[in-house]
Motif scaffolding. Sequence first.
Motif, mmCIF file in Angstrom:
data_model
loop_
_atom_site.group_PDB
_atom_site.id
_atom_site.type_symbol
_atom_site.label_atom_id
_atom_site.label_comp_id
_atom_site.label_asym_id
_atom_site.label_seq_id
_atom_site.Cartn_x
_atom_site.Cartn_y
_atom_site.Cartn_z
ATOM 1 N N GLY A 275 3.156 15.876 0.359
ATOM 2 C CA GLY A 275 4.386 15.228 -0.094
ATOM 3 C C GLY A 275 5.013 14.314 0.936
ATOM 4 N N ARG A 276 4.553 14.397 2.182
ATOM 5 C CA ARG A 276 5.086 13.535 3.245
ATOM 6 C C ARG A 276 4.149 12.383 3.594
ATOM 7 N N PHE A 277 3.037 12.258 2.889
ATOM 8 C CA PHE A 277 2.060 11.223 3.216
ATOM 9 C C PHE A 277 2.466 9.896 2.584
ATOM 10 N N ALA A 278 2.367 8.830 3.360
ATOM 11 C CA ALA A 278 2.762 7.496 2.906
ATOM 12 C C ALA A 278 1.623 6.791 2.185
ATOM 13 N N ALA A 279 1.981 5.960 1.226
ATOM 14 C CA ALA A 279 1.021 5.023 0.647
ATOM 15 C C ALA A 279 0.809 3.885 1.646
ATOM 16 N N CYS A 280 -0.278 3.144 1.457
ATOM 17 C CA CYS A 280 -0.582 2.021 2.342
ATOM 18 C C CYS A 280 -0.593 0.732 1.518
ATOM 19 N N TYR A 281 -0.136 -0.367 2.128
ATOM 20 C CA TYR A 281 0.080 -1.607 1.390
ATOM 21 C C TYR A 281 -0.602 -2.802 2.035
ATOM 22 N N VAL A 282 -0.817 -3.824 1.216
ATOM 23 C CA VAL A 282 -1.261 -5.144 1.649
ATOM 24 C C VAL A 282 -0.377 -6.158 0.936
ATOM 25 N N TYR A 283 -0.479 -7.425 1.346
ATOM 26 C CA TYR A 283 0.216 -8.494 0.634
ATOM 27 C C TYR A 283 -0.700 -9.095 -0.425
ATOM 28 N N ASP A 284 -0.129 -9.440 -1.578
ATOM 29 C CA ASP A 284 -0.906 -10.204 -2.547
ATOM 30 C C ASP A 284 -0.786 -11.688 -2.217
ATOM 31 N N ARG A 285 -1.291 -12.563 -3.070
ATOM 32 C CA ARG A 285 -1.306 -13.995 -2.767
ATOM 33 C C ARG A 285 0.090 -14.592 -2.640
ATOM 34 N N GLU A 286 1.069 -13.950 -3.264
ATOM 35 C CA GLU A 286 2.458 -14.419 -3.187
ATOM 36 C C GLU A 286 3.226 -13.718 -2.065
ATOM 37 N N ARG A 287 2.499 -13.027 -1.182
ATOM 38 C CA ARG A 287 3.083 -12.293 -0.064
ATOM 39 C C ARG A 287 4.009 -11.177 -0.545
ATOM 40 N N ARG A 288 3.663 -10.591 -1.663
ATOM 41 C CA ARG A 288 4.393 -9.430 -2.145
ATOM 42 C C ARG A 288 3.581 -8.177 -1.831
ATOM 43 N N LEU A 289 4.292 -7.087 -1.563
ATOM 44 C CA LEU A 289 3.612 -5.838 -1.252
ATOM 45 C C LEU A 289 2.910 -5.279 -2.484
ATOM 46 N N THR A 290 1.645 -4.928 -2.300
ATOM 47 C CA THR A 290 0.888 -4.279 -3.364
ATOM 48 C C THR A 290 0.125 -3.113 -2.748
ATOM 49 N N GLN A 291 -0.079 -2.069 -3.518
ATOM 50 C CA GLN A 291 -0.673 -0.857 -2.956
ATOM 51 C C GLN A 291 -2.148 -1.045 -2.619
ATOM 52 N N TYR A 292 -2.508 -0.584 -1.423
ATOM 53 C CA TYR A 292 -3.896 -0.596 -0.965
ATOM 54 C C TYR A 292 -4.519 0.793 -1.114
ATOM 55 N N ASP A 293 -3.740 1.824 -0.784
ATOM 56 C CA ASP A 293 -4.222 3.202 -0.894
ATOM 57 C C ASP A 293 -3.060 4.087 -1.312
ATOM 58 N N ASP A 294 -3.283 4.887 -2.342
ATOM 59 C CA ASP A 294 -2.236 5.744 -2.883
ATOM 60 C C ASP A 294 -1.930 6.896 -1.935
ATOM 61 N N ALA A 295 -0.709 7.407 -2.054
ATOM 62 C CA ALA A 295 -0.302 8.530 -1.209
ATOM 63 C C ALA A 295 -0.913 9.852 -1.663
ATOM 64 N N VAL A 296 -1.288 9.941 -2.931
ATOM 65 C CA VAL A 296 -1.841 11.184 -3.477
ATOM 66 C C VAL A 296 -3.335 11.050 -3.760
ATOM 67 N N GLU A 297 -3.707 10.025 -4.516
ATOM 68 C CA GLU A 297 -5.119 9.777 -4.817
ATOM 69 C C GLU A 297 -5.734 8.982 -3.669
ATOM 70 N N THR A 298 -6.001 9.641 -2.584
ATOM 71 C CA THR A 298 -6.465 9.003 -1.357
ATOM 72 C C THR A 298 -7.607 9.812 -0.763
ATOM 73 N N VAL A 299 -8.510 9.136 -0.065
ATOM 74 C CA VAL A 299 -9.606 9.856 0.596
ATOM 75 C C VAL A 299 -9.078 10.757 1.710
ATOM 76 N N PHE A 300 -7.861 10.473 2.198
ATOM 77 C CA PHE A 300 -7.299 11.292 3.269
ATOM 78 C C PHE A 300 -6.797 12.641 2.764
ATOM 79 N N ALA A 301 -6.853 12.873 1.451
ATOM 80 C CA ALA A 301 -6.410 14.148 0.898
ATOM 81 C C ALA A 301 -7.445 15.250 1.078
ATOM 82 N N ARG A 302 -8.629 14.898 1.529
ATOM 83 C CA ARG A 302 -9.673 15.912 1.708
ATOM 84 C C ARG A 302 -10.380 15.709 3.047
ATOM 85 N N GLN A 303 -10.995 16.766 3.495
ATOM 86 C CA GLN A 303 -11.739 16.714 4.756
ATOM 87 C C GLN A 303 -12.827 15.652 4.656
#
Length: 405
Positions: free
Chosen positions: A236-264
Amino acid sequence: MQVLADPKDLGLCPERLERVDGWMRGLVAEGRLAGLSVSVMRRGQLAFARAHGLADMKRGTPFGLDTVTRIYSMTKPLTSVAVMQLYEEGRFQLDDPVARFLPEFSDLRVATGGNRAKLETEPARRPITIRDLLTHTAGLTYGFMEATLVDALYRQQGADYLRVDSTLAEVTRTVAGLPLLAQPGTAWNYSVATDVLGRLVEVISGQDFADHLRARVIRPLGMHDTDFHVRPENQGRFAACYVYDRERRLTQYDDAVETVFARQPAIASGGGGLVSTAADYLRFCRFILNGGALDGVRLLGRKTVDLMTTNHLRGDLAAMGTPRFAETSYDGIGFGLGFSVMLDPARAQILGSPGEVAWGGLASTAFWIDPTEEMAVVLLTQLIPSSALPIRKQLRVMTYAALLD
């Protein structure tokens, strides 16, 4: 997180530190970052610790001082500490050939030209040493550089993608089977060298690298939220990760829950695999500032830390060929055994002190440790790539400008 001290008692100007808070708020309000935290420590005490914005825009989770983030290449200094602990035990010397422990690094060849159809190579003039790996002068590279034929081979062979169907031993053998980018010791190239060091730790210690790093570095330092994955109780404390889209708006790169970092992970990346928090990484910074000890626990000798935080290059990064990527500028900055080392703030064109060590991560995280000023700063956010915004330089100026004595 430690209790905040009065900045004035630590030789810092409270009003100038408040500039950092306004700057943080502005980055979030303008949509340049989803959220971030900044922690400033001096003389072993916390002078400033603030967090603003969101850790997870989709779920509305605030970014806090206890937010768990991907620190990517800020993993490298911890791996280097594990290596130097084995060095102190007499297991190897820094000038030992890596092939003494990893025979696949024998009979290396170096790329000299050619094209995709036929790469021209020549024999390596000398073996890669352990020091070469620690200083990124081994001639290895990263496939994501996308600048040379050797980079292309790394991508083709998956040499810097730690695949779930591989082991650290297999990835290391793949790297060793590819041509070097430069003759060992002749150029500085950011690379998978620290992942190779993770394999070296396994072979020398006889222990899985992740287990070894936890047992010898992470747990003794009291870095309770730091690991190669996000433990269920911390999800519940893990952050999502973001990139900019072509309009320099934040868009999600990696989800905070559905992420490879959720498992060993199948492979623990010593070069970029850890997640951590501001409080945990400040403990690592204190450990370095204290010369290898923290809260009565000594993990490295004082002289070993001195060696690690000394420049090992012949000049700065700019003098070592033409670096293609670094988490720092090239002029006026050298490299030690796992950290960049400030040589000349005037040449680097940034505030700082000679002898300051630092590094950053892919998602725009950063830290710097200044023994002269007895100060450490940790910046955590989650924006890829780290070159998307000049926030590290901006924060460095504001924190150093707050010094009073």
